[in-house]
Scaffold this motif. Structure first.
Motif, mmCIF file in Angstrom:
data_model
loop_
_atom_site.group_PDB
_atom_site.id
_atom_site.type_symbol
_atom_site.label_atom_id
_atom_site.label_comp_id
_atom_site.label_asym_id
_atom_site.label_seq_id
_atom_site.Cartn_x
_atom_site.Cartn_y
_atom_site.Cartn_z
ATOM 1 N N ARG A 1 -10.760 11.339 -33.905
ATOM 2 C CA ARG A 1 -11.166 11.435 -32.359
ATOM 3 C C ARG A 1 -12.980 11.269 -32.218
ATOM 4 O O ARG A 1 -13.024 10.378 -31.271
ATOM 5 C CB ARG A 1 -10.751 12.843 -31.988
ATOM 6 N N THR A 2 -13.536 11.441 -33.227
ATOM 7 C CA THR A 2 -14.929 11.110 -33.161
ATOM 8 C C THR A 2 -15.379 9.769 -33.393
ATOM 9 O O THR A 2 -16.056 9.162 -32.695
ATOM 10 C CB THR A 2 -15.778 12.068 -34.416
ATOM 11 N N ALA A 3 -14.410 9.090 -34.107
ATOM 12 C CA ALA A 3 -14.661 7.703 -34.339
ATOM 13 C C ALA A 3 -14.264 6.906 -33.203
ATOM 14 O O ALA A 3 -14.985 6.069 -33.016
ATOM 15 C CB ALA A 3 -13.776 7.233 -35.581
ATOM 16 N N ILE B 1 -12.879 3.375 -37.985
ATOM 17 C CA ILE B 1 -11.489 3.452 -37.379
ATOM 18 C C ILE B 1 -10.309 2.808 -38.272
ATOM 19 O O ILE B 1 -9.507 3.408 -38.394
ATOM 20 C CB ILE B 1 -11.415 2.901 -35.984
ATOM 21 N N SER B 2 -10.484 1.787 -38.897
ATOM 22 C CA SER B 2 -9.653 1.199 -39.583
ATOM 23 C C SER B 2 -9.318 1.817 -40.915
ATOM 24 O O SER B 2 -8.397 2.040 -41.366
ATOM 25 C CB SER B 2 -10.115 -0.201 -40.177
ATOM 26 N N ALA C 1 -6.052 5.361 -43.824
ATOM 27 C CA ALA C 1 -5.960 6.630 -44.728
ATOM 28 C C ALA C 1 -4.585 7.413 -44.144
ATOM 29 O O ALA C 1 -4.010 8.389 -44.731
ATOM 30 C CB ALA C 1 -7.101 7.558 -44.681
ATOM 31 N N GLY C 2 -4.310 7.009 -43.046
ATOM 32 C CA GLY C 2 -2.982 7.474 -42.632
ATOM 33 C C GLY C 2 -2.943 9.043 -42.003
ATOM 34 O O GLY C 2 -1.778 9.624 -42.326
ATOM 35 N N GLN C 3 -4.254 9.419 -41.535
ATOM 36 C CA GLN C 3 -4.170 10.690 -41.143
ATOM 37 C C GLN C 3 -3.875 11.077 -39.773
ATOM 38 O O GLN C 3 -3.840 12.344 -39.452
ATOM 39 C CB GLN C 3 -5.835 11.278 -41.589
ATOM 40 N N THR D 1 -19.316 -3.007 -35.328
ATOM 41 C CA THR D 1 -18.643 -3.478 -36.667
ATOM 42 C C THR D 1 -18.280 -2.181 -37.217
ATOM 43 O O THR D 1 -17.215 -1.754 -38.108
ATOM 44 C CB THR D 1 -19.559 -4.492 -37.292
ATOM 45 N N ASN D 2 -19.430 -1.395 -37.522
ATOM 46 C CA ASN D 2 -19.498 -0.071 -38.231
ATOM 47 C C ASN D 2 -18.263 0.893 -37.486
ATOM 48 O O ASN D 2 -17.378 1.453 -38.352
ATOM 49 C CB ASN D 2 -20.735 0.814 -38.127
ATOM 50 N N ALA D 3 -18.390 1.002 -36.131
ATOM 51 C CA ALA D 3 -17.236 1.906 -35.371
ATOM 52 C C ALA D 3 -16.053 1.458 -35.808
ATOM 53 O O ALA D 3 -15.139 2.167 -36.181
ATOM 54 C CB ALA D 3 -17.778 1.931 -34.026
ATOM 55 N N ARG D 4 -15.727 -0.053 -35.709
ATOM 56 C CA ARG D 4 -14.352 -0.448 -35.904
ATOM 57 C C ARG D 4 -13.816 -0.223 -37.234
ATOM 58 O O ARG D 4 -12.754 0.073 -37.549
ATOM 59 C CB ARG D 4 -14.230 -2.115 -35.564
#
Lengths: 155, 113
Positions: A98-100, A83-84, A89-91, A77-80
């Motif tokens: 990449r880390t996420a 990413i969300s 944030a549109g970066q 849940t945290n990892a997702r």
């Protein structure tokens, strides 16, 4: 002719009643299993014809696996959510993204490893033929559910 | 021409009537048509079935046999339907077990705990 029609009607009702009664009686067990919370454990007991001793050991292993499973769920849940947030944030493909993504992939790998461990543990309590069938069945189902989970996540 | 002769001829013609007699094979032909129509009707499945039911209705044993046959067929149909439903439910339970040990499925909301 009236008697024949009455007999045909009686026969039809008798057939419907017999069919309905048989259907209700024959599907009662699976209906109960589906509606009760621990139905899947009863499925395991019946499907692999586990003895009471085997079932108790497997049930204990299932309970012991739960905290590990819950911890993995929290990590997923945290990892997702990370990413969300980055997507929102549109970066784009930043090093942080990449880390996420790498974290998410690592958690999924840990999940599959944990599942395989648990499947092995459960199968250790079964007789060899049932154990092999259980591992094969879980392999098929877990590959399918992992794909399904991935699809749900991607939605 | 004589006018009186014309009148006589007219009167005679008026009294004439044609009464065609039946052909010698008329009755036989009608009976043959009825027999052919009955044969077609008797060969139909519905007539055959109703005939069997009517024959069975003649005795209590026959009527009981019809009802028992209907009960057996109904139970068999119920059994076939139940078999399909049970197989589907059993499969669902298996999937539920697999999901219950799968953190990926649980965290995706595919499992109710």
């Amino acid at each position: 002719m009236k008697k024949a029609a009455a007999l045909a009607t009686l026969g039809m009702f008798a057939a419907l009643a017999a069919g309905g009664a048989y259907y209700t009686a024959a599907t009662h067990e699976t209906k109960c299993l589906l509606s009760q919370p621990g139905g899947e454990m009863e499925w395991l007991r019946h499907e692999f014809q586990l003895s009471d001793a085997q079932f108790k050991q497997i049930e204990a292993a299932h309970v012991a696996y739960r905290p590990r499973c819950d911890a993995l769920c929290a990590r997923i849940t945290n990892a997702r959510s990370k990413i969300s947030q980055l997507i929102a944030a549109g970066q784009g493909a930043t090093p942080e993204m990449r880390t996420a993504l790498a974290d998410s992939a690592a958690v999924e790998l840990d999940c599959r490893e944990a599942m395989l461990d648990h499947i092995q543990t459960v199968s250790n309590y079964m007789d060899p033929a049932s154990a092999a069938r259980f591992r094969k069945m879980m392999e098929d189902r877990l590959i399918a559910t992992s794909s399904r989970a991935q699809m749900l996540f991607e939605q | 021409m004589d006018v009186n002769m014309d009148d006589d001829l007219t009167k005679k013609l008026k009294t004439w009537s044609v009464a065609p007699g039946a052909t010698p094979r008329f009755n036989a032909g009608v009976w043959q048509k009825i027999a052919a129509r009955n044969q077609v009707r008797e060969q139909s499945a519905a007539y055959g079935l109703s005939g069997i039911i009517r024959a069975l209705m003649m005795t209590w044993r026959g009527a009981t046999a019809v009802v028992l046959l209907a009960v057996t067929l109904g139970a068999a149909a119920g059994g076939i339907e139940a078999h399909g439903v049970n197989a589907h439910r059993w499969n669902t339970l298996g999937a539920r077990y697999a999901d219950s040990i799968n953190p990926l499925a649980i965290s995706s909301g595919a499992v109710n705990r």
